[in-house]
Design a protein around this motif. Sequence first.
Motif, PDB file in Angstrom:
ATOM      1  N   LYS A   1      50.648 -84.159 -78.659  1.00 30.89           N
ATOM      2  CA  LYS A   1      51.094 -82.915 -79.293  1.00 30.89           C
ATOM      3  C   LYS A   1      52.201 -82.251 -78.477  1.00 30.89           C
ATOM      4  O   LYS A   1      53.147 -81.680 -79.024  1.00 30.89           O
ATOM      5  CB  LYS A   1      49.920 -81.950 -79.464  1.00 30.89           C
ATOM      6  CG  LYS A   1      48.838 -82.455 -80.418  1.00 30.89           C
ATOM      7  CD  LYS A   1      47.656 -81.514 -80.437  1.00 30.89           C
ATOM      8  CE  LYS A   1      46.519 -82.086 -81.270  1.00 30.89           C
ATOM      9  NZ  LYS A   1      45.312 -81.241 -81.235  1.00 30.89           N
TER      10      LYS A   1
ATOM     11  N   GLU B   1      45.634 -85.540 -77.671  1.00 31.97           N
ATOM     12  CA  GLU B   1      46.040 -84.165 -77.375  1.00 31.97           C
ATOM     13  C   GLU B   1      47.372 -84.119 -76.638  1.00 31.97           C
ATOM     14  O   GLU B   1      48.205 -83.250 -76.884  1.00 31.97           O
ATOM     15  CB  GLU B   1      44.960 -83.458 -76.545  1.00 31.97           C
ATOM     16  CG  GLU B   1      43.667 -83.199 -77.297  1.00 31.97           C
ATOM     17  CD  GLU B   1      43.858 -82.258 -78.459  1.00 31.97           C
ATOM     18  OE1 GLU B   1      44.560 -81.240 -78.288  1.00 31.97           O
ATOM     19  OE2 GLU B   1      43.330 -82.543 -79.545  1.00 31.97           O
TER      20      GLU B   1
ATOM     21  N   THR C   1      48.005 -77.140 -83.297  1.00 34.39           N
ATOM     22  CA  THR C   1      47.245 -78.344 -83.613  1.00 34.39           C
ATOM     23  C   THR C   1      47.897 -79.066 -84.788  1.00 34.39           C
ATOM     24  O   THR C   1      48.233 -78.452 -85.805  1.00 34.39           O
ATOM     25  CB  THR C   1      45.793 -77.992 -83.978  1.00 34.39           C
ATOM     26  OG1 THR C   1      45.198 -77.341 -82.854  1.00 34.39           O
ATOM     27  CG2 THR C   1      45.003 -79.244 -84.315  1.00 34.39           C
TER      28      THR C   1
END
Length: 419
Positions: free
Chosen positions: A17, A14, A320
Amino acid sequence: MIKRIKGTQDIYLEEMKYWHYVESAVREVTRLYAFQEVRTPIFEATELFKRSVGESTDVVQKEMYTFEDKGGRSITLRPEGTASIARAFVENGFINLGAPMKLYYMGPMFRYERPQAGRLRQFHQIGIETLGSSHPTADYEVIEFAMSLLKRLKIDDAKLYINTVGCEKCRPNYKQALRDFYADKIDGLCTDCKRRYDTNIMRLLDCKVDSEVAAKAPSIHSYLCDECSKHFNELQELLKANNIDFEIDSRLVRGLDYYTKTAFEIRAESLGSQNQIIGGGRYDGLVEYIGGKAIPAVGFAAGIERIIMVLRSMGIKPETEEIASVAVLPMLENAFTLAFEYARRLRKRNISVFVDVMERNLRNRLKHASRIGTKIVVIIGEEEIEKNLATVKVLDTGSQFKVDGDFMASFVEEKLMEL
């Protein structure tokens, strides 16, 4: 278990990103402003940083990772990027390529200091440098670039602060005025200020411990030469004419010796005391200090970790990222050859493909495909091998199709376009 070194971090999943989000924005804005990328070594001769950053600075005195290599040379992991860019400019003859040279960099830097939020021993910076122009329009463009980058990142709580630190002609008189001001106050100052009084007097202005004393210190604006005063006034007019809000901070001096004239910072109010996210200014003497010709220059550096802290504090989440658009699931041992062939056909159409090489049942394969953001799966079992078929399943809708293997790639491409 062997653990990572204190003051470093692993960047993954995560968190990655955010890094891609920032790096993508940097590359897009540098393209729009016609800056070219330069990649320099992460270690340089120690003399480069001593000569450019300044032997009296905290960076050189306390924070550099310096060691002797097997050839007996003193080597330092780069603590900042500008000195390396200036060295590359001189060594590679960039001066012959015309002016101005507009360059940018991204990469890790190293400073040995106490790790805390937004301050690591291995940290990462992005920076831009414009070499060759002494005009305040170059300063303005660098600042406009910085503001454009933050706007692209959707950071809207940042505020620009500017100052001038004078030049070699007017700065000596100002330094003497500071010494006179602090002379009868030195005993009550912090340890760092006592040391800097003799080595780097202007750094007393940005001391967080003795800020009340610094607030009463004389301002450099009373000591500027005509050239520095004119340059600073013209920069302000450019900022006003282009509707860039700013505030003059007469205590803003920056921590490196190579700065001349313009100094600026952009601070994010949401970060509290450690709120600087971009800092820069003009360094007209740096190229000459390290052995080149006298080339004026201006630039800035920004900490990627700090920018990401701001993004998180503002609740800004990057979109995402899908790992693969399509997953190919070979359900039998003898299905792998066909699975990799199907994957090659899809990749030729610029479709990202994940081939599942695990031995597990269809339910768990579908579950993992969904976890990595896959939109479509291609299932290959016994029937598919025997009849040259592919079972294509759209995960969002659950719809499933039996497709001739020769037309599988075009069928999947069409389905992806519909989603």
